[in-house]
Design a protein around this motif. Structure first.
Motif, PDB file in Angstrom:
ATOM      1  N   UNK A 203       0.841  -1.198   0.000  1.00  0.00           N
ATOM      2  CA  UNK A 203       0.000   0.000   0.000  1.00  0.00           C
ATOM      3  C   UNK A 203       0.878   1.250   0.000  1.00  0.00           C
ATOM      4  N   UNK A 204       0.511   2.202  -0.822  1.00  0.00           N
ATOM      5  CA  UNK A 204       1.198   3.491  -0.846  1.00  0.00           C
ATOM      6  C   UNK A 204       0.863   4.238   0.446  1.00  0.00           C
ATOM      7  N   UNK A 205       1.864   4.482   1.264  1.00  0.00           N
ATOM      8  CA  UNK A 205       1.634   5.157   2.550  1.00  0.00           C
ATOM      9  C   UNK A 205       1.842   6.662   2.472  1.00  0.00           C
ATOM     10  N   UNK A 206       1.986   7.175   1.275  1.00  0.00           N
ATOM     11  CA  UNK A 206       2.132   8.620   1.112  1.00  0.00           C
ATOM     12  C   UNK A 206       0.743   9.238   0.969  1.00  0.00           C
ATOM     13  N   UNK A 207      -0.016   9.218   2.094  1.00  0.00           N
ATOM     14  CA  UNK A 207      -1.389   9.716   2.042  1.00  0.00           C
ATOM     15  C   UNK A 207      -1.530  11.096   2.654  1.00  0.00           C
ATOM     16  N   UNK A 208      -0.422  11.802   2.805  1.00  0.00           N
ATOM     17  CA  UNK A 208      -0.479  13.174   3.282  1.00  0.00           C
ATOM     18  C   UNK A 208      -0.901  13.270   4.730  1.00  0.00           C
ATOM     19  N   UNK A 209      -1.578  14.357   5.064  1.00  0.00           N
ATOM     20  CA  UNK A 209      -1.970  14.624   6.453  1.00  0.00           C
ATOM     21  C   UNK A 209      -3.190  13.831   6.882  1.00  0.00           C
TER      22      UNK A 209
END
Length: 301
Positions: A203-209
């Motif tokens: 899973x891409x964990x770059x989901x921001x704030x």
């Protein structure tokens, strides 16, 4: 901070606690309450309490605790370590409300909004401290809803304790700042190490704030929206942001009683004996549930 209880099942809420300092069982104490993650559409909301003897207020202040929102991640982690090392006079407890808990609470049949959930969580943590023997005399709280009503509510629930509810209490009272730091550090760690039970692969964990207006968060929500099953439990599906995306991009579901008269027809169908559908009369059921599915009576198996 041992997150093992949450890691075992992050679909439910859990409570994490420090040891209770022996001095807090003997001296009059103050307690602060604050939360982290109220607004995001992703991840849990964490409520925290921090408590210490009233005689140690200055010691807590000298640790330079501050509102967690004014600190970067490294500063928060450093201050949490200091709080944890001061276990001779500082104690804390956290209630981690999973996204699933938040969503199912807010969407249940009887109205239970986020403010009510927040109040009940804060009350439960104060009661935990009292049940643990902490000699509470002062409680300081960052307001949720009208401050005067919240203060009156808590004062009635905990007679004999001086309750102070103020907006921005995390910047006014060091014990609330300490609770804010504990809650924020816990949420950051939980979000960073979230385990997706849905087996989505890598899973891409770059989901921001995690806030709805963050472009990275919006992009992540679009990427991981399943047209049939919706979102993983990391998402608060009670948030309007998630609901809007699901309504516009998911597969439409048709319920047989959605159309006018459908409920009455279903009731009529339910009132008939089930045995009538297995009779040898050969009469075909007339309800559209059967006709649309090309179902008919049979008299032999």
């Amino acid at each position: 901070m041992d997150l093992t209880p949450l890691e075992a099942d992050n679909s439910v809420s859990c409570r994490l606690t420090s040891e209770i300092p022996s001095v807090c069982l003997e001296e009059d104490c103050c307690l602060g309450i604050d939360e982290a993650g109220r607004g995001p559409v992703l991840g849990p909301m964490v409520y925290g309490i921090c408590f210490c003897p009233i005689s140690k207020k200055e010691d807590l202040k000298n640790m330079k605790v501050a509102d967690s929102k004014t600190l970067n991640e490294a500063e928060r982690e450093n201050l949490f370590e200091k709080l944890d090392e001061a276990k001779g006079f500082v104690g804390w407890a956290l209630q981690i409300l999973s996204p699933n808990t938040i969503s199912t609470s807010m969407l249940q049949r009887s109205k239970y909004n986020l403010n009510a959930l927040s109040h009940d969580t804060a009350i439960g943590l104060v009661q935990y401290a009292l049940d643990s023997g902490v000699q509470l005399k002062e409680v300081f709280v960052d307001t949720v809803g009208p401050a005067d009503k919240y203060e009156d509510k808590l004062s009635k629930l905990f007679p004999g304790i001086t309750v102070t509810v103020r907006p921005k209490a995390d910047s006014l009272f060091p014990v609330v700042s300490a609770a804010s730091i504990c809650a924020k550090v816990a949420r950051d760690r939980v979000v960073k190490g979230w385990s997706f039970a849905e087996q989505l692969g890598e899973v891409d964990t770059d989901y921001g704030s995690g806030y709805p207006n963050d472009p990275k968060t919006k992009a992540w929500l679009l990427k991981y929206l399943d047209p049939v099953f919706g979102y993983p439990q990391f998402v608060r599906f009670s948030w309007s942001t998630a609901q809007t995306l699901m309504d516009s991009r998911s597969v439409a579901v048709h319920w047989d009683d959605d159309e006018d008269g459908g409920a009455k027809a279903a009731q009529k169908l339910n009132n008939k004996s089930m045995l009538s559908y297995f009779s040898s009369s050969g009469a075909a059921p007339t309800h559209r549930f059967f006709t649309e599915r090309r179902l008919k009576n049979i008299d032999t198996l």
